[in-house]
Design an enzyme around this catalytic site. Sequence first.
Site, PDB file in Angstrom:
ATOM      1  N   GLU A 287     -28.767  17.254 -45.087  1.00 22.66           N
ATOM      2  CA  GLU A 287     -28.481  16.053 -45.885  1.00 22.66           C
ATOM      3  C   GLU A 287     -28.152  14.875 -44.974  1.00 22.66           C
ATOM      4  O   GLU A 287     -28.567  13.736 -45.231  1.00 22.66           O
ATOM      5  CB  GLU A 287     -27.307  16.321 -46.833  1.00 22.66           C
ATOM      6  CG  GLU A 287     -27.566  17.385 -47.882  1.00 22.66           C
ATOM      7  CD  GLU A 287     -27.196  18.795 -47.407  1.00 22.66           C
ATOM      8  OE1 GLU A 287     -27.285  19.077 -46.193  1.00 22.66           O
ATOM      9  OE2 GLU A 287     -26.806  19.605 -48.266  1.00 22.66           O
TER      10      GLU A 287
ATOM     11  N   TYR B 144     -21.201  24.627 -31.402  1.00 19.90           N
ATOM     12  CA  TYR B 144     -21.422  24.710 -32.848  1.00 19.90           C
ATOM     13  C   TYR B 144     -21.020  23.483 -33.671  1.00 19.90           C
ATOM     14  O   TYR B 144     -21.764  23.082 -34.568  1.00 19.90           O
ATOM     15  CB  TYR B 144     -20.724  25.953 -33.418  1.00 19.90           C
ATOM     16  CG  TYR B 144     -21.310  27.280 -32.957  1.00 19.90           C
ATOM     17  CD1 TYR B 144     -22.427  27.340 -32.128  1.00 19.90           C
ATOM     18  CD2 TYR B 144     -20.730  28.464 -33.363  1.00 19.90           C
ATOM     19  CE1 TYR B 144     -22.950  28.559 -31.706  1.00 19.90           C
ATOM     20  CE2 TYR B 144     -21.253  29.692 -32.952  1.00 19.90           C
ATOM     21  CZ  TYR B 144     -22.358  29.732 -32.120  1.00 19.90           C
ATOM     22  OH  TYR B 144     -22.872  30.923 -31.715  1.00 19.90           O
TER      23      TYR B 144
ATOM     24  N   CYS C  17     -26.104  18.693 -40.624  1.00 18.04           N
ATOM     25  CA  CYS C  17     -26.701  19.234 -41.847  1.00 18.04           C
ATOM     26  C   CYS C  17     -27.985  18.495 -42.216  1.00 18.04           C
ATOM     27  O   CYS C  17     -28.204  17.341 -41.814  1.00 18.04           O
ATOM     28  CB  CYS C  17     -25.719  19.112 -43.007  1.00 18.04           C
ATOM     29  SG  CYS C  17     -24.337  20.271 -42.938  1.00 18.04           S
TER      30      CYS C  17
ATOM     31  N   CYS D  70     -20.998  16.669 -46.536  1.00 17.65           N
ATOM     32  CA  CYS D  70     -22.238  16.066 -47.048  1.00 17.65           C
ATOM     33  C   CYS D  70     -22.043  15.512 -48.450  1.00 17.65           C
ATOM     34  O   CYS D  70     -22.702  14.545 -48.833  1.00 17.65           O
ATOM     35  CB  CYS D  70     -23.377  17.081 -47.014  1.00 17.65           C
ATOM     36  SG  CYS D  70     -23.992  17.323 -45.334  1.00 17.65           S
TER      37      CYS D  70
ATOM     38  N   VAL E 206     -29.854  20.601 -37.779  1.00 19.84           N
ATOM     39  CA  VAL E 206     -30.108  20.642 -36.336  1.00 19.84           C
ATOM     40  C   VAL E 206     -28.851  21.193 -35.680  1.00 19.84           C
ATOM     41  O   VAL E 206     -27.847  20.490 -35.571  1.00 19.84           O
ATOM     42  CB  VAL E 206     -30.430  19.237 -35.770  1.00 19.84           C
ATOM     43  CG1 VAL E 206     -30.738  19.325 -34.274  1.00 19.84           C
ATOM     44  CG2 VAL E 206     -31.599  18.603 -36.523  1.00 19.84           C
ATOM     45  N   GLU E 207     -28.902  22.462 -35.287  1.00 21.08           N
ATOM     46  CA  GLU E 207     -27.715  23.101 -34.726  1.00 21.08           C
ATOM     47  C   GLU E 207     -27.620  22.850 -33.220  1.00 21.08           C
ATOM     48  O   GLU E 207     -28.552  22.325 -32.599  1.00 21.08           O
ATOM     49  CB  GLU E 207     -27.744  24.597 -35.065  1.00 21.08           C
ATOM     50  CG  GLU E 207     -27.709  24.800 -36.577  1.00 21.08           C
ATOM     51  CD  GLU E 207     -27.616  26.260 -36.996  1.00 21.08           C
ATOM     52  OE1 GLU E 207     -27.838  27.156 -36.169  1.00 21.08           O
ATOM     53  OE2 GLU E 207     -27.318  26.484 -38.188  1.00 21.08           O
ATOM     54  N   ASN E 208     -26.470  23.234 -32.666  1.00 18.72           N
ATOM     55  CA  ASN E 208     -26.218  23.032 -31.235  1.00 18.72           C
ATOM     56  C   ASN E 208     -25.412  24.201 -30.713  1.00 18.72           C
ATOM     57  O   ASN E 208     -24.603  24.777 -31.454  1.00 18.72           O
ATOM     58  CB  ASN E 208     -25.439  21.719 -31.044  1.00 18.72           C
ATOM     59  CG  ASN E 208     -25.387  21.298 -29.585  1.00 18.72           C
ATOM     60  OD1 ASN E 208     -24.609  21.835 -28.805  1.00 18.72           O
ATOM     61  ND2 ASN E 208     -26.230  20.365 -29.214  1.00 18.72           N
ATOM     62  N   VAL E 209     -25.614  24.531 -29.450  1.00 16.96           N
ATOM     63  CA  VAL E 209     -24.865  25.632 -28.845  1.00 16.96           C
ATOM     64  C   VAL E 209     -23.364  25.370 -28.916  1.00 16.96           C
ATOM     65  O   VAL E 209     -22.565  26.308 -28.994  1.00 16.96           O
ATOM     66  CB  VAL E 209     -25.344  25.896 -27.404  1.00 16.96           C
ATOM     67  CG1 VAL E 209     -25.060  24.707 -26.500  1.00 16.96           C
ATOM     68  CG2 VAL E 209     -24.698  27.167 -26.863  1.00 16.96           C
TER      69      VAL E 209
ATOM     70  N   CYS F 186     -22.315  21.013 -48.253  1.00 13.88           N
ATOM     71  CA  CYS F 186     -20.963  21.208 -47.740  1.00 13.88           C
ATOM     72  C   CYS F 186     -20.091  20.016 -48.137  1.00 13.88           C
ATOM     73  O   CYS F 186     -20.588  18.977 -48.586  1.00 13.88           O
ATOM     74  CB  CYS F 186     -20.986  21.383 -46.220  1.00 13.88           C
ATOM     75  SG  CYS F 186     -21.184  19.845 -45.298  1.00 13.88           S
TER      76      CYS F 186
HETATM   77  N1  THU Z   1     -26.252  23.419 -43.914  1.00  9.79           N
HETATM   78  C1  THU Z   1     -26.960  22.313 -44.291  1.00  9.79           C
HETATM   79  O1  THU Z   1     -27.767  21.777 -43.520  1.00  9.79           O
HETATM   80  N2  THU Z   1     -26.760  21.821 -45.531  1.00  9.79           N
HETATM   81  C2  THU Z   1     -25.991  22.407 -46.486  1.00  9.79           C
HETATM   82  O2  THU Z   1     -25.920  21.909 -47.595  1.00  9.79           O
HETATM   83  C3  THU Z   1     -25.241  23.638 -46.170  1.00  9.79           C
HETATM   84  C4  THU Z   1     -25.252  24.049 -44.745  1.00  9.79           C
HETATM   85  C5  THU Z   1     -26.518  23.984 -42.590  1.00  9.79           C
HETATM   86  C6  THU Z   1     -25.472  23.726 -41.542  1.00  9.79           C
HETATM   87  C7  THU Z   1     -25.729  24.864 -40.575  1.00  9.79           C
HETATM   88  O3  THU Z   1     -26.757  24.498 -39.678  1.00  9.79           O
HETATM   89  C8  THU Z   1     -26.244  25.994 -41.463  1.00  9.79           C
HETATM   90  O4  THU Z   1     -26.631  25.382 -42.684  1.00  9.79           O
HETATM   91  C9  THU Z   1     -25.217  27.087 -41.737  1.00  9.79           C
HETATM   92  O5  THU Z   1     -24.041  26.545 -42.206  1.00  9.79           O
END
Ligand code: THU
Length: 137
Positions: A57, A50, A55, A91, A45-48, A88
């Site tokens: 996970e 950043y 993630c 996570c 779930v991203e956000n403006v 990452c």
């Molecule tokens: N991202 C994940 O949700 N899990 C991962 O294991 C790697 C990266 C997401 C974070 C971000 O929204 C996008 O992938 C690019 O980094």
Amino acid sequence: MRPMTDDLLDAARAVRERAYAPYSGFQVGAAILGAGGAIYVGCNVENVAYPEGTCAEAGAIAAMIAAGETRIREVAVIADSPDPVPPCGGCRQKLAEFADGDVTVTLATTGGATLVTRVAALLPGAFGTGHMASSGT
Ligand code: THU
């Protein structure tokens, strides 16, 4: 692939479709099998702003904790990438909080490639509660 792993991958693939990733365009789905047998899912779930993004996970872990489960039995993560995407660093630490080192983590691509690893292999030398014990000095 074990039947439960297939179920986890199916769940991760489905929730990935709901990922909110307008900035990276990179959708990720994660599914966790809890010790009690239930499956918990999460997507990124991203956000403006950043850094406020989360993630997949982390979302699955939050769903697990909210449901009252605290131990992870297996994990699957899926994304549309050339190779199975590894979690990452943050996570990896989050997974290690709730999973033993031998817990299987299946990383997958939407194209069908998989890489099977374990929590301990993803985070060697993990920081743990033992490191907070006083040295006595
Ligand atoms: N991202 C994940 O949700 N899990 C991962 O294991 C790697 C990266 C997401 C974070 C971000 O929204 C996008 O992938 C690019 O980094």
